[in-house]
Scaffold this motif. Structure first.
Motif, PDB file in Angstrom:
ATOM      1  N   GLU A 190       0.822  -1.207   0.000  1.00  0.00           N
ATOM      2  CA  GLU A 190       0.000   0.000   0.000  1.00  0.00           C
ATOM      3  C   GLU A 190       0.860   1.263   0.000  1.00  0.00           C
ATOM      4  O   GLU A 190       0.358   2.364   0.240  1.00  0.00           O
ATOM      5  N   THR A 221      -3.731  -7.678  13.831  1.00  0.00           N
ATOM      6  CA  THR A 221      -3.556  -6.511  12.971  1.00  0.00           C
ATOM      7  C   THR A 221      -3.901  -6.816  11.521  1.00  0.00           C
ATOM      8  O   THR A 221      -4.253  -5.910  10.755  1.00  0.00           O
ATOM      9  N   ARG A 266      -9.061  -4.048  12.998  1.00  0.00           N
ATOM     10  CA  ARG A 266      -7.709  -3.898  12.473  1.00  0.00           C
ATOM     11  C   ARG A 266      -7.383  -2.470  12.020  1.00  0.00           C
ATOM     12  O   ARG A 266      -6.236  -2.037  12.104  1.00  0.00           O
ATOM     13  N   ASP A 267      -8.403  -1.711  11.558  1.00  0.00           N
ATOM     14  CA  ASP A 267      -8.148  -0.325  11.156  1.00  0.00           C
ATOM     15  C   ASP A 267      -7.766   0.522  12.369  1.00  0.00           C
ATOM     16  O   ASP A 267      -6.855   1.360  12.293  1.00  0.00           O
ATOM     17  N   GLU A 268      -8.472   0.299  13.475  1.00  0.00           N
ATOM     18  CA  GLU A 268      -8.144   1.014  14.704  1.00  0.00           C
ATOM     19  C   GLU A 268      -6.765   0.589  15.223  1.00  0.00           C
ATOM     20  O   GLU A 268      -6.004   1.411  15.749  1.00  0.00           O
ATOM     21  N   ARG A 291      -4.274  -0.319  13.414  1.00  0.00           N
ATOM     22  CA  ARG A 291      -3.252   0.317  12.590  1.00  0.00           C
ATOM     23  C   ARG A 291      -2.944   1.711  13.114  1.00  0.00           C
ATOM     24  O   ARG A 291      -1.775   2.094  13.244  1.00  0.00           O
TER      25      ARG A 291
END
Length: 327
Positions: free
Chosen positions: A278, A298, A304-306, A308
């Motif tokens: 990415e 993760t 998982r967004d939180e 990150r």
């Protein structure tokens, strides 16, 4: 134990394929090209193998290194040693390539980088697993700078040493190591020199002062390059070591200690917070040390967004002063 150092200079010039086979490593793959799998006429001249500096058996129980006789030395204990730093050598080559305007897109390769990194990884594997190393002693002139990129056999002598060697020390941050000829037997050697009580104290001190933190790539191969938007980029092998040193042996997300390994190390996993796919960078600011469970969360966890965002915050808050064992 005294040794005739001159007697180690190779008197014959074995082909490297014979050294590898004699060490107990399967050479079947030498009959085919690495690039497309096509058969080769002369396996012993297969450029995908014969110029390498280190070799491993499929199960990694047999490790083979090529060292130059001219760079061996005898230490104060009368032991033959090879002290080098192939990681620093590879890093220097990468820096030189990146400064070259012709290599602005990072598309120019230097085979010495991969060979040095593989050698360094083999040293690390031997050290972490306490695996004896077989050594091919090579004799010949030191390569001149203008000849460094040429693929040619400049050895005047080459033989497989009949004695095992061991990695006495390895700095997982700098890459410096000491390879010693002979079986590792610190108890008997130290007892003769200092006595049993002093041996016990020394071993306890070593355990306290060196507890290596390793990750999932310590013994597994990992590509040295990756592609992003059609451009090949080099991984910095130093990033993982710096992050693991920064962690101090505990998960940087949960603060849970990594689990102890059978060889005395501490296991954590390194994770690119923003994936390379990415556009994330291969830097200490984008890599975090996690337990295996936290690492999976993760990637696959509901939040998982939180996670990150939280990982980025944690790494950003870590001051370089908190990095342990950097020097």
């Amino acid at each position: 134990m005294s040794i005739d150092f001159e007697a180690l200079r190779p008197t014959d010039k074995w082909m490297i394929i014979d050294c590898v086979q004699s060490a107990g490593i399967d050479i079947a793959a030498w009959s085919f090209r690495k690039t497309d799998g096509r058969p080769v006429a002369l396996p012993q001249s297969n450029g995908g193998y014969c110029y390498e500096w280190s070799y491993r058996s499929a199960d990694r129980s047999t490790l083979l290194l090529c060292v130059w006789w001219e760079r061996l030395h005898v230490d104060s204990q009368g032991r033959v040693c090879f002290s080098e730093n192939l990681k620093a050598y590879a890093d220097t080559l990468i820096q030189q390539l990146e400064k070259d305007y012709k290599n602005r897109n990072r598309t120019i390769k230097d085979s010495r980088i991969n060979r040095a990194q593989h050698f360094n990884a083999t040293i690390e594997l031997a050290y972490m697993s306490s695996t004896p190393v077989r050594v091919v002693i090579v004799s010949g002139p030191v390569r001149e700078k203008e000849d460094e990129g040429k693929e040619r056999d400049r050895a005047t002598g080459r033989q497989l040493d009949d004695q095992p060697w061991f990695v006495e020390s390895f700095d997982d941050y700098t890459g410096a190591f000491v390879l010693v000829r002979g079986n590792r037997n610190p108890l008997s050697n130290a007892t003769e020199a200092t006595g049993v009580e002093e041996v016990s104290v020394q071993l306890e001190t070593d355990v306290v002062s060196h507890t290596p933190v390793v990750d999932q790539f310590a013994t597994n191969e990992r590509p040295d390059t990756y592609i992003y938007n059609g451009v090949q980029r080099y991984r910095d092998s130093n990033v993982r070591r710096r992050v693991l040193a920064r962690s101090g042996g505990a998960c940087e997300l949960t603060e849970v200690p990594g689990f102890p390994m059978s060889n005395g190390g501490i296991y954590l996993e390194t994770h690119h917070i923003i994936p390379l796919s990415e556009g994330g960078l291969d830097t200490v600011e984008n890599v975090i040390a996690l337990t295996a469970d936290a690492h999976r969360q993760t990637h696959f966890g509901v939040g998982r967004d939180e996670l990150r965002v939280r990982c980025l915050e944690i790494v950003a808050a870590r001051s370089p002063r908190e990095f342990k064992n950097w020097n």
